[in-house]
Design a protein around this motif. Sequence first.
Motif, PDB file in Angstrom:
ATOM      1  N   ARG A 134       0.835  -1.207   0.000  1.00 46.25           N
ATOM      2  CA  ARG A 134       0.000   0.000   0.000  1.00 46.25           C
ATOM      3  C   ARG A 134       0.863   1.249   0.000  1.00 46.25           C
ATOM      4  NH1 ARG A 134      -4.027  -0.514   4.774  1.00 46.25           N
ATOM      5  NH2 ARG A 134      -2.315  -1.677   5.614  1.00 46.25           N
ATOM      6  N   ILE A 135       1.957   1.221   0.735  1.00 43.79           N
ATOM      7  CA  ILE A 135       2.860   2.373   0.783  1.00 43.79           C
ATOM      8  C   ILE A 135       3.471   2.602  -0.589  1.00 43.79           C
ATOM      9  CG2 ILE A 135       5.036   3.222   1.742  1.00 43.79           C
ATOM     10  CD1 ILE A 135       4.260   1.742   4.352  1.00 43.79           C
ATOM     11  N   LEU A 136       3.913   1.534  -1.234  1.00 44.09           N
ATOM     12  CA  LEU A 136       4.519   1.677  -2.555  1.00 44.09           C
ATOM     13  C   LEU A 136       3.513   2.167  -3.587  1.00 44.09           C
ATOM     14  CD1 LEU A 136       6.831  -1.453  -2.612  1.00 44.09           C
ATOM     15  CD2 LEU A 136       7.475   0.923  -2.264  1.00 44.09           C
ATOM     16  N   ILE A 137       2.273   1.705  -3.486  1.00 44.03           N
ATOM     17  CA  ILE A 137       1.227   2.179  -4.401  1.00 44.03           C
ATOM     18  C   ILE A 137       0.977   3.667  -4.175  1.00 44.03           C
ATOM     19  CG2 ILE A 137      -1.250   2.024  -4.930  1.00 44.03           C
ATOM     20  CD1 ILE A 137      -0.966  -1.035  -4.403  1.00 44.03           C
TER      21      ILE A 137
ATOM     22  N   LYS B  35      11.193   6.667  -8.906  1.00 45.20           N
ATOM     23  CA  LYS B  35      10.543   5.400  -9.259  1.00 45.20           C
ATOM     24  C   LYS B  35      11.509   4.233  -9.067  1.00 45.20           C
ATOM     25  CE  LYS B  35       9.369   2.372 -12.841  1.00 45.20           C
ATOM     26  NZ  LYS B  35      10.193   1.227 -12.454  1.00 45.20           N
ATOM     27  N   SER B  36      12.744   4.400  -9.490  1.00 47.97           N
ATOM     28  CA  SER B  36      13.755   3.352  -9.321  1.00 47.97           C
ATOM     29  C   SER B  36      14.026   3.065  -7.856  1.00 47.97           C
ATOM     30  CB  SER B  36      15.062   3.752 -10.015  1.00 47.97           C
ATOM     31  OG  SER B  36      14.870   3.872 -11.398  1.00 47.97           O
ATOM     32  N   ILE B  37      14.110   4.109  -7.053  1.00 51.75           N
ATOM     33  CA  ILE B  37      14.354   3.947  -5.613  1.00 51.75           C
ATOM     34  C   ILE B  37      13.214   3.164  -4.969  1.00 51.75           C
ATOM     35  CG2 ILE B  37      14.463   5.214  -3.413  1.00 51.75           C
ATOM     36  CD1 ILE B  37      16.071   7.385  -5.056  1.00 51.75           C
ATOM     37  N   VAL B  38      11.985   3.516  -5.297  1.00 49.59           N
ATOM     38  CA  VAL B  38      10.830   2.797  -4.746  1.00 49.59           C
ATOM     39  C   VAL B  38      10.884   1.325  -5.151  1.00 49.59           C
ATOM     40  CG1 VAL B  38       8.309   2.573  -4.852  1.00 49.59           C
ATOM     41  CG2 VAL B  38       9.359   4.837  -4.586  1.00 49.59           C
ATOM     42  N   GLY B  39      11.165   1.062  -6.412  1.00 45.64           N
ATOM     43  CA  GLY B  39      11.257  -0.316  -6.881  1.00 45.64           C
ATOM     44  C   GLY B  39      12.359  -1.094  -6.179  1.00 45.64           C
TER      45      GLY B  39
ATOM     46  N   PHE C 253      18.597  -1.810  -0.859  1.00 49.04           N
ATOM     47  CA  PHE C 253      18.783  -0.475  -0.314  1.00 49.04           C
ATOM     48  C   PHE C 253      20.101   0.164  -0.737  1.00 49.04           C
ATOM     49  CE2 PHE C 253      15.430  -2.203   2.263  1.00 49.04           C
ATOM     50  CZ  PHE C 253      14.619  -1.109   2.495  1.00 49.04           C
ATOM     51  N   GLU C 254      21.140  -0.625  -0.886  1.00 52.01           N
ATOM     52  CA  GLU C 254      22.436  -0.077  -1.289  1.00 52.01           C
ATOM     53  C   GLU C 254      22.350   0.518  -2.691  1.00 52.01           C
ATOM     54  OE1 GLU C 254      25.953   1.389  -0.496  1.00 52.01           O
ATOM     55  OE2 GLU C 254      24.911   0.144   0.984  1.00 52.01           O
ATOM     56  N   GLU C 255      21.701  -0.201  -3.606  1.00 48.99           N
ATOM     57  CA  GLU C 255      21.511   0.312  -4.970  1.00 48.99           C
ATOM     58  C   GLU C 255      20.638   1.567  -4.957  1.00 48.99           C
ATOM     59  OE1 GLU C 255      20.507  -2.605  -8.068  1.00 48.99           O
ATOM     60  OE2 GLU C 255      21.148  -4.144  -6.625  1.00 48.99           O
ATOM     61  N   ALA C 256      19.584   1.531  -4.151  1.00 50.37           N
ATOM     62  CA  ALA C 256      18.698   2.693  -4.040  1.00 50.37           C
ATOM     63  C   ALA C 256      19.465   3.895  -3.506  1.00 50.37           C
ATOM     64  CB  ALA C 256      17.509   2.356  -3.139  1.00 50.37           C
ATOM     65  N   SER C 257      20.342   3.662  -2.549  1.00 51.26           N
ATOM     66  CA  SER C 257      21.157   4.740  -1.982  1.00 51.26           C
ATOM     67  C   SER C 257      22.047   5.374  -3.038  1.00 51.26           C
ATOM     68  CB  SER C 257      22.006   4.189  -0.833  1.00 51.26           C
ATOM     69  OG  SER C 257      22.909   5.173  -0.384  1.00 51.26           O
ATOM     70  N   LYS C 258      22.662   4.549  -3.859  1.00 51.59           N
ATOM     71  CA  LYS C 258      23.539   5.071  -4.913  1.00 51.59           C
ATOM     72  C   LYS C 258      22.763   5.947  -5.887  1.00 51.59           C
ATOM     73  CE  LYS C 258      26.860   1.305  -4.645  1.00 51.59           C
ATOM     74  NZ  LYS C 258      27.382   0.097  -5.279  1.00 51.59           N
ATOM     75  N   ILE C 259      21.559   5.520  -6.236  1.00 53.65           N
ATOM     76  CA  ILE C 259      20.728   6.324  -7.144  1.00 53.65           C
ATOM     77  C   ILE C 259      20.337   7.639  -6.486  1.00 53.65           C
ATOM     78  CG2 ILE C 259      18.467   6.440  -8.286  1.00 53.65           C
ATOM     79  CD1 ILE C 259      18.809   3.441  -8.900  1.00 53.65           C
ATOM     80  N   ALA C 260      19.968   7.591  -5.207  1.00 55.46           N
ATOM     81  CA  ALA C 260      19.586   8.818  -4.510  1.00 55.46           C
ATOM     82  C   ALA C 260      20.725   9.831  -4.530  1.00 55.46           C
ATOM     83  CB  ALA C 260      19.161   8.503  -3.073  1.00 55.46           C
ATOM     84  N   HIS C 261      21.928   9.367  -4.227  1.00 55.52           N
ATOM     85  CA  HIS C 261      23.077  10.284  -4.225  1.00 55.52           C
ATOM     86  C   HIS C 261      23.402  10.794  -5.626  1.00 55.52           C
ATOM     87  CE1 HIS C 261      24.250  10.159  -0.033  1.00 55.52           C
ATOM     88  NE2 HIS C 261      24.185   8.836  -0.027  1.00 55.52           N
TER      89      HIS C 261
END
Length: 153
Positions: free
Chosen positions: A3-6, A67-71, A78-86
């Motif tokens: 639900r959070i992701l939606i 969108k990528s971070i959420v996915g 989380f490590e991949e998401a962190s790299k994208i965020a930075h």
Amino acid sequence: MKRILIAVSALIGIVSFNGVFADDEKMHMGSHHHEMSVIDTRTSLAVSPEMKQHQLSNMREHVVAIKSIVGLMSENKFEEASKIAHAKLGLTPEMEAMCGMFNNEQFKTLGLAFHKSGDDLGNVLQTKDVNASLRALNKTMQYCVECHATYRQ
């Protein structure tokens, strides 16, 4: 979690539609046969057509990054998401220079705060704490909402 992701995905769609695809004076609602004039009271940044396209491209990249971070969060990456965020949302030297090119001081301040929140998001994602990461993502997206509600190209 789903639900959070939606909810996050829906917010991304709303922000991107409203801020990136709306033109300065009219938004097309429904089919192409029905037009509705909307008075746009947001502050114009009065940028050149080239700068407008560059800025719109950057904002589209931001939406894709979120969108990528959420996915990735949904897959516990989380490590991949962190790299994208930075890399894509953070205050890189390129983004700092971009923000400095605008004449509107409030817009600059808001842009810099957005990019700093992208770095904060990247740091929080490294903890692998879902709730803390969602709070950080919410803060970053709040800057998107505030900026798109206040400014237009």
